[in-house]
Every structure is written in structure tokens, then in C-alpha cells.
Scaffold this motif. Structure first.
Motif, mmCIF file in Angstrom:
data_model
loop_
_atom_site.group_PDB
_atom_site.id
_atom_site.type_symbol
_atom_site.label_atom_id
_atom_site.label_comp_id
_atom_site.label_asym_id
_atom_site.label_seq_id
_atom_site.Cartn_x
_atom_site.Cartn_y
_atom_site.Cartn_z
ATOM 1 N N LEU A 84 0.849 -1.208 -0.051
ATOM 2 C CA LEU A 84 0.150 0.025 0.012
ATOM 3 C C LEU A 84 0.940 1.148 -0.063
ATOM 4 O O LEU A 84 1.963 1.230 0.572
ATOM 5 C CB LEU A 84 -0.910 -0.177 1.250
ATOM 6 C CG LEU A 84 -1.877 -1.366 1.370
ATOM 7 C CD1 LEU A 84 -2.616 -1.051 2.659
ATOM 8 C CD2 LEU A 84 -2.599 -1.353 0.208
ATOM 9 N N ILE A 85 0.266 2.377 -0.445
ATOM 10 C CA ILE A 85 1.373 3.564 -0.671
ATOM 11 C C ILE A 85 0.663 4.776 0.176
ATOM 12 O O ILE A 85 0.691 5.887 -0.865
ATOM 13 C CB ILE A 85 1.602 4.037 -2.089
ATOM 14 C CG1 ILE A 85 0.308 4.060 -2.915
ATOM 15 C CG2 ILE A 85 2.458 2.623 -2.562
ATOM 16 C CD1 ILE A 85 0.556 4.654 -4.311
ATOM 17 N N GLY A 86 0.158 4.608 1.198
ATOM 18 C CA GLY A 86 -0.666 5.750 2.049
ATOM 19 C C GLY A 86 -0.265 7.134 1.832
ATOM 20 O O GLY A 86 -0.838 8.016 1.397
ATOM 21 N N ARG A 87 1.192 7.268 2.249
ATOM 22 C CA ARG A 87 1.320 8.542 2.560
ATOM 23 C C ARG A 87 2.089 9.151 0.966
ATOM 24 O O ARG A 87 1.796 10.530 0.868
ATOM 25 C CB ARG A 87 2.938 8.642 3.281
ATOM 26 C CG ARG A 87 2.375 8.544 4.626
ATOM 27 C CD ARG A 87 3.669 9.030 5.616
ATOM 28 N NE ARG A 87 3.170 8.444 6.898
ATOM 29 C CZ ARG A 87 4.266 8.325 7.968
ATOM 30 N NH1 ARG A 87 5.348 8.536 7.733
ATOM 31 N NH2 ARG A 87 3.898 8.088 9.006
ATOM 32 N N ALA A 88 2.716 8.346 0.145
ATOM 33 C CA ALA A 88 2.822 8.936 -1.144
ATOM 34 C C ALA A 88 1.792 9.288 -1.918
ATOM 35 O O ALA A 88 1.705 10.441 -2.614
ATOM 36 C CB ALA A 88 3.509 7.604 -1.954
ATOM 37 N N TYR A 89 0.688 8.603 -1.936
ATOM 38 C CA TYR A 89 -0.350 9.389 -2.732
ATOM 39 C C TYR A 89 -1.090 10.442 -1.984
ATOM 40 O O TYR A 89 -1.626 11.555 -2.446
ATOM 41 C CB TYR A 89 -1.531 8.248 -2.954
ATOM 42 C CG TYR A 89 -2.906 8.405 -2.272
ATOM 43 C CD1 TYR A 89 -3.783 9.160 -2.468
ATOM 44 C CD2 TYR A 89 -2.997 7.593 -0.892
ATOM 45 C CE1 TYR A 89 -5.152 9.211 -1.952
ATOM 46 C CE2 TYR A 89 -4.134 7.557 -0.425
ATOM 47 C CZ TYR A 89 -5.247 8.632 -0.623
ATOM 48 O OH TYR A 89 -6.307 8.452 0.036
ATOM 49 N N LEU A 90 -0.979 10.606 -0.572
ATOM 50 C CA LEU A 90 -1.497 11.708 0.279
ATOM 51 C C LEU A 90 -0.774 12.789 -0.062
ATOM 52 O O LEU A 90 -1.194 13.820 -0.038
ATOM 53 C CB LEU A 90 -1.546 11.353 1.763
ATOM 54 C CG LEU A 90 -2.832 10.584 2.177
ATOM 55 C CD1 LEU A 90 -2.602 9.905 3.605
ATOM 56 C CD2 LEU A 90 -4.243 10.984 1.904
ATOM 57 N N TYR A 91 0.486 12.652 -0.003
ATOM 58 C CA TYR A 91 1.402 13.839 -0.458
ATOM 59 C C TYR A 91 1.203 14.504 -1.892
ATOM 60 O O TYR A 91 0.895 15.728 -1.947
ATOM 61 C CB TYR A 91 2.952 13.444 -0.336
ATOM 62 C CG TYR A 91 3.608 13.209 0.900
ATOM 63 C CD1 TYR A 91 2.902 13.501 2.127
ATOM 64 C CD2 TYR A 91 4.736 12.361 1.265
ATOM 65 C CE1 TYR A 91 3.275 13.272 3.294
ATOM 66 C CE2 TYR A 91 5.073 12.019 2.499
ATOM 67 C CZ TYR A 91 4.455 12.500 3.592
ATOM 68 O OH TYR A 91 4.877 12.103 4.557
ATOM 69 N N GLY A 92 1.107 13.527 -2.756
ATOM 70 C CA GLY A 92 0.465 14.011 -3.906
ATOM 71 C C GLY A 92 -1.107 14.533 -3.866
ATOM 72 O O GLY A 92 -1.264 15.777 -4.656
ATOM 73 N N LEU A 93 -1.974 14.175 -3.037
ATOM 74 C CA LEU A 93 -3.150 14.642 -3.042
ATOM 75 C C LEU A 93 -3.209 15.993 -2.330
ATOM 76 O O LEU A 93 -3.750 17.118 -3.017
ATOM 77 C CB LEU A 93 -4.023 13.898 -2.402
ATOM 78 C CG LEU A 93 -5.454 14.296 -1.880
ATOM 79 C CD1 LEU A 93 -6.206 14.449 -3.573
ATOM 80 C CD2 LEU A 93 -6.269 13.499 -1.031
ATOM 81 N N MET A 94 -2.417 16.236 -1.472
ATOM 82 C CA MET A 94 -2.032 17.658 -0.710
ATOM 83 C C MET A 94 -1.474 18.735 -1.673
ATOM 84 O O MET A 94 -1.852 19.756 -1.550
ATOM 85 C CB MET A 94 -1.479 17.536 0.439
ATOM 86 C CG MET A 94 -2.286 16.692 1.666
ATOM 87 S SD MET A 94 -1.199 16.567 2.978
ATOM 88 C CE MET A 94 0.037 15.567 2.696
ATOM 89 N N ALA A 95 -0.518 18.050 -2.585
ATOM 90 C CA ALA A 95 0.256 19.199 -3.330
ATOM 91 C C ALA A 95 -0.489 19.508 -4.593
ATOM 92 O O ALA A 95 -0.354 20.708 -5.039
ATOM 93 C CB ALA A 95 1.597 18.618 -3.708
ATOM 94 N N GLY A 96 -1.528 18.496 -4.942
ATOM 95 C CA GLY A 96 -2.095 19.063 -6.600
ATOM 96 C C GLY A 96 -3.331 18.250 -6.613
ATOM 97 O O GLY A 96 -3.560 17.976 -7.886
ATOM 98 N N GLY A 97 -4.186 17.777 -5.732
ATOM 99 C CA GLY A 97 -5.314 17.096 -5.845
ATOM 100 C C GLY A 97 -5.149 15.903 -6.978
ATOM 101 O O GLY A 97 -4.312 15.321 -6.716
ATOM 102 N N ARG A 98 -6.101 15.677 -7.647
ATOM 103 C CA ARG A 98 -6.077 14.430 -8.555
ATOM 104 C C ARG A 98 -4.869 14.432 -9.456
ATOM 105 O O ARG A 98 -4.262 13.397 -9.434
ATOM 106 C CB ARG A 98 -7.369 14.279 -9.210
ATOM 107 C CG ARG A 98 -7.229 13.209 -10.290
ATOM 108 C CD ARG A 98 -7.116 11.726 -9.741
ATOM 109 N NE ARG A 98 -6.832 10.681 -10.483
ATOM 110 C CZ ARG A 98 -7.783 9.797 -11.143
ATOM 111 N NH1 ARG A 98 -9.001 10.148 -10.680
ATOM 112 N NH2 ARG A 98 -7.398 8.997 -11.984
ATOM 113 N N PRO A 99 -4.404 15.473 -10.042
ATOM 114 C CA PRO A 99 -3.152 15.631 -10.745
ATOM 115 C C PRO A 99 -2.106 15.089 -9.901
ATOM 116 O O PRO A 99 -0.984 14.481 -10.661
ATOM 117 C CB PRO A 99 -3.089 16.955 -11.489
ATOM 118 C CG PRO A 99 -4.617 17.243 -11.522
ATOM 119 C CD PRO A 99 -5.152 16.747 -10.398
ATOM 120 N N GLY A 100 -2.072 15.608 -8.762
ATOM 121 C CA GLY A 100 -0.530 15.399 -7.971
ATOM 122 C C GLY A 100 -0.660 13.771 -7.424
ATOM 123 O O GLY A 100 0.241 13.291 -7.149
ATOM 124 N N VAL A 101 -2.024 13.163 -7.237
ATOM 125 C CA VAL A 101 -2.207 11.853 -7.062
ATOM 126 C C VAL A 101 -1.410 10.981 -8.282
ATOM 127 O O VAL A 101 -0.424 9.935 -8.037
ATOM 128 C CB VAL A 101 -3.439 11.454 -6.677
ATOM 129 C CG1 VAL A 101 -3.477 9.679 -6.492
ATOM 130 C CG2 VAL A 101 -3.836 11.934 -5.377
#
Length: 144
Positions: A84-101
Motif C-alpha cells: 500500500l502507498i498511503g503517504r505517497a499518494y496523500l502527499y500528491g493529493l495535498m500538493a495537487g489534488g487528483r493530478p498530484g496523485v
């Protein structure tokens, strides 16, 4: 229950065995990011023994500590079915929404491919524990 059942938060070989005996389909080795349980067992350290004990009976998944593609490759090499990649995707989400993910997943994918190339492995099935060196300084102290 006609579907698959996975139990998240497994932190010992004994618990993994108990869940295997109870008939679950998968266990997720996790200390929930270590945020509240920062002294709990490190899932990556539990992985080899859990896979040895129950890997033939159920899927073993790793959560916690997956910060880059090399962590994914190391976990697969040590016997995890996936991570699972919880933090990695959350960092992307916080930085740029769906494009960040999407960007976070792209970065992880590139890192997995690069790590595999550097190891000389052409597929995940080729990975073995021989591809991984566990650092001694990260091993918990022996219990007294």
C-alpha cells in the motif's frame, strides 16, 4: 461472506498465523504509519518471517514505510504480494489534488522500473530476498 477478507494492522507472526487459521484471505502488515504506534514492530522487518509462516496460505501485504519505488521492490522481493502507498499518494493529493496523485503514482512507477533495471531483474517474479540488504541499524533491540 462471499468476498475476500483482508485484516489490516497485523503486527506479529502469531497474529498472522491466527488469521490464517481463521480463514482470512490476506493480512496487511501495518503499524498504521507509526504515527501513534512509533514503537510497534516495523512491518518490513516482520515480512520475511510472516511470509515463511503463512505465505503459502494467504496473501501478505505491506503497509507503512513505503515512501518510494525501491521500498515497493524490496517488499516484493521479501515476499509481499503487493504494498500500500498511503503517504505517497496523500502527499500528491495535498500538493495537487487528483493530478498530484497521478504524478505521485507516476513517480513511484518510474522508481520501481529504475530499481528493477539496476537490479538486473526483468519481472517481479525474478525478485528474491537476495536482492535486498536489510540495514542492521534499523533492527529493533532484542527483547530481554
Amino acid at each position: 461472506w462471499p468476498g475476500k477478507l483482508a485484516v489490516k494492522g497485523v503486527q506479529s507472526v502469531a497474529d498472522a498465523k491466527a488469521f490464517a487459521d481463521a480463514g482470512v484471505d490476506a493480512v496487511v502488515l501495518s503499524n498504521h504509519g507509526g504515527r501513534q504506534l512509533d514503537r510497534a514492530p516495523v512491518p518490513f522487518h516482520l515480512l520475511p518471517e510472516v511470509v515463511k509462516e503463512v505465505g503459502a496460505d494467504l496473501e501478505v501485504i505491506v503497509d507503512t514505510g513505503i515512501m518510494n519505488g525501491a521500498d515497493v521492490v524490496a517488499s516484493i522481493a521479501m515476499g509481499a504480494r503487493f504494498t500500500l502507498i498511503g503517504r505517497a499518494y496523500l502527499y500528491g493529493l495535498m500538493a495537487g489534488g487528483r493530478p498530484g496523485v497521478d504524478k505521485a503514482i507516476s513517480i513511484l512507477s518510474e522508481q520501481v522500473v529504475r530499481t528493477m533495471k539496476l537490479l538486473g531483474a526483468h519481472s517481479l517474479e525474478e525478485l528474491t530476498p537476495d536482492h535486498v540488504t536489510q540495514l542492521e541499524r534499523l533492527i529493533p533491540r532484542a527483547r530481554r
